[in-house]
Write a protein that holds these residues in place. Sequence first.
Motif, PDB file in Angstrom:
ATOM      1  N   THR A  76      11.543  20.660  11.707  1.00 45.58           N
ATOM      2  CA  THR A  76      12.534  21.589  11.919  1.00 45.58           C
ATOM      3  C   THR A  76      12.480  22.282  10.477  1.00 45.58           C
ATOM      4  OG1 THR A  76      13.994  20.056  12.938  1.00 45.58           O
ATOM      5  CG2 THR A  76      15.030  21.904  12.457  1.00 45.58           C
ATOM      6  N   GLY A  77      11.881  22.381   9.810  1.00 46.84           N
ATOM      7  CA  GLY A  77      11.796  23.064   8.393  1.00 46.84           C
ATOM      8  C   GLY A  77      12.830  22.738   7.656  1.00 46.84           C
ATOM      9  N   LEU A  78      13.475  21.491   7.544  1.00 48.37           N
ATOM     10  CA  LEU A  78      14.390  21.241   6.731  1.00 48.37           C
ATOM     11  C   LEU A  78      14.189  20.918   5.055  1.00 48.37           C
ATOM     12  CD1 LEU A  78      16.066  18.711   9.010  1.00 48.37           C
ATOM     13  CD2 LEU A  78      16.734  20.952   8.432  1.00 48.37           C
ATOM     14  N   LEU A  79      12.839  20.795   4.866  1.00 54.11           N
ATOM     15  CA  LEU A  79      12.615  20.596   3.413  1.00 54.11           C
ATOM     16  C   LEU A  79      12.827  21.653   2.477  1.00 54.11           C
ATOM     17  CD1 LEU A  79       9.295  18.744   3.806  1.00 54.11           C
ATOM     18  CD2 LEU A  79      11.274  17.927   2.520  1.00 54.11           C
ATOM     19  N   THR A  80      13.244  21.613   1.245  1.00 55.26           N
ATOM     20  CA  THR A  80      13.595  22.625   0.361  1.00 55.26           C
ATOM     21  C   THR A  80      12.644  22.363  -0.889  1.00 55.26           C
ATOM     22  OG1 THR A  80      15.301  21.434  -0.803  1.00 55.26           O
ATOM     23  CG2 THR A  80      16.007  22.622   1.060  1.00 55.26           C
ATOM     24  N   LEU A 104       0.615  18.124   4.446  1.00 57.03           N
ATOM     25  CA  LEU A 104       1.982  18.813   4.893  1.00 57.03           C
ATOM     26  C   LEU A 104       1.798  19.599   6.033  1.00 57.03           C
ATOM     27  CD1 LEU A 104       4.891  19.356   4.142  1.00 57.03           C
ATOM     28  CD2 LEU A 104       4.226  21.324   2.759  1.00 57.03           C
ATOM     29  N   HIS A 105       2.851  19.092   6.801  1.00 56.10           N
ATOM     30  CA  HIS A 105       2.930  19.777   8.246  1.00 56.10           C
ATOM     31  C   HIS A 105       4.594  20.375   8.440  1.00 56.10           C
ATOM     32  CE1 HIS A 105       3.657  20.329  12.752  1.00 56.10           C
ATOM     33  NE2 HIS A 105       2.249  20.399  12.641  1.00 56.10           N
ATOM     34  N   SER A 106       4.809  21.667   7.946  1.00 56.99           N
ATOM     35  CA  SER A 106       6.223  22.066   7.985  1.00 56.99           C
ATOM     36  C   SER A 106       6.390  23.276   8.739  1.00 56.99           C
ATOM     37  CB  SER A 106       6.634  22.028   6.525  1.00 56.99           C
ATOM     38  OG  SER A 106       8.109  22.504   6.508  1.00 56.99           O
ATOM     39  N   HIS A 107       7.463  23.387   9.414  1.00 55.64           N
ATOM     40  CA  HIS A 107       8.077  24.702  10.118  1.00 55.64           C
ATOM     41  C   HIS A 107       8.835  25.728   9.279  1.00 55.64           C
ATOM     42  CE1 HIS A 107       6.261  23.294  14.235  1.00 55.64           C
ATOM     43  NE2 HIS A 107       6.545  22.254  13.594  1.00 55.64           N
ATOM     44  N   CYS A 108       8.711  26.919   9.992  1.00 51.20           N
ATOM     45  CA  CYS A 108       9.251  27.825   9.161  1.00 51.20           C
ATOM     46  C   CYS A 108      10.936  28.349   9.303  1.00 51.20           C
ATOM     47  CB  CYS A 108       8.669  29.024   9.008  1.00 51.20           C
ATOM     48  SG  CYS A 108       6.780  28.932   8.199  1.00 51.20           S
TER      49      CYS A 108
END
Length: 485
Positions: free
Chosen positions: A179-183, A205-209
């Motif tokens: 969900t792209g929750l990482l900050t 790393l696999h992160s959404h925007c």
Amino acid sequence: MVHKKPFELIDVTLRDAHQCLWSTRMTTPHMYPALADIDQAGYGYINILGGAVFDVMVRFLREDPWKRMQFLSKQLTTPTDALTRGQSIYTFELFADDVVALNIELLAESGVKVLTVYDALNDNRNIETSVKVGKKNGMLINAMLTYALSPVHDDAFFIARTHELVKFGVDFISVKDPTGLLTPERAATLFPAIVSAAKGIPIKLHSHCQSGLAPQVYEEAIKSGFSYGYVATHCLANGASLPSVLDVYASAQKMGRASKMNLSALQKVDEYFDWICSRDNFSRGEQAIYDPALYEHQIPGGMISNLRAQLATMGIAHREAEILEETARVRQDLGYPILVSPFAQYIVTQAVLNVMQGERYKTIPDEVKLYLKGHYGKLAGTPSAEVMNRANVQYDSSRRPGELIEPALPGLRKKWGRSVSREQLSLHAFYPENLALGLKDGASEALKQGPVLQPFTELVKYLVMKKEYKRIRTKLGGVELSFSS
């Protein structure tokens, strides 16, 4: 610590990018003209399959997924990567170990080099069979830690899961942020801890925007010593998709960790898919506007768009805010499951029922009850006493879920005969007969179309498609053509 080894990139254009922006509607003929340039772009790996891709191919595109896997892996010299959901493989239900094993054997035989596997609860018992069978078949294993934001998903939780994966002997570990929750602030503490716990295993790393913060989070990954990052071609990046290859490459250059990329090939890939967006009226990725509500409901972008469409169809679009607020409360009540398939669908369904019925947990779907019983695996947190009482179930996760499912292949072979192919047998394991049979060969269609689009033909098709043009006249050399609607 200064990390100098190149930060390699993994392409998701053929999988997650269109899953997020095109509702997973990219066909094999769509892909074929871009394959040579994607292959020459300099990616470490190319991700070609995930749960939604397999499922949408069967249910909606009516394409044979196995034919696509074989075709893409043959066309691409860059190693291919396929993602499965562990014990649930591609759909929402759990499957027997023999079905899981057959699926991975077929992926390996199709030419897929990397098996990427995750469990939506981070219960690593649900990926044990996948890891063992993948390694036995010579595949590299990429195990994912699925990120979420909650009181129980702290650094210690993910470090413990990392230690489990190290014991499995996996080849890569990925941080999956659906969900792209990482900050950047959270990444600054979590990422170095995972790198340390991984004991030398390369981290991805696999992160959404969806929050708009992913490019900055990728910078933290590069600083922390991650080895790979998943990215998409520029026009299909951002929004609910993943970061742009150009943006992450620029960050890696700035930090002295850029891998060697073919910028000319990247441009050709992007120009091609930009044209397909215009021709077929598909969405392009756009920079997300920061929405603090995302950190409460935590629903992935693709599911938000589907939810809004469903609420509009039901005539209750005006209650979206209530339902999103209730989604956050339901998630807390259920012990903070991560909002990925299938639990995202279950939680939102429960939230809709709670709002529309005017009484919380008046109705509890069977799938939610199974979750509360531990049917899908260990829960990260403890569900509320109210929910457990309403559901009238007892929680027990003492046994690995796969152990509780009887082998399925003997019965399927008896039903469909010994002559049925193993690929077809797997489809029968996943789907009812009306879906498993009659799939077309998208690879053959792609070959018939050819690897290079003809500009004049494409232009004519596009102009004829445009309803607002009543009359079209075009001239090429001495040939003049006129069209009228």
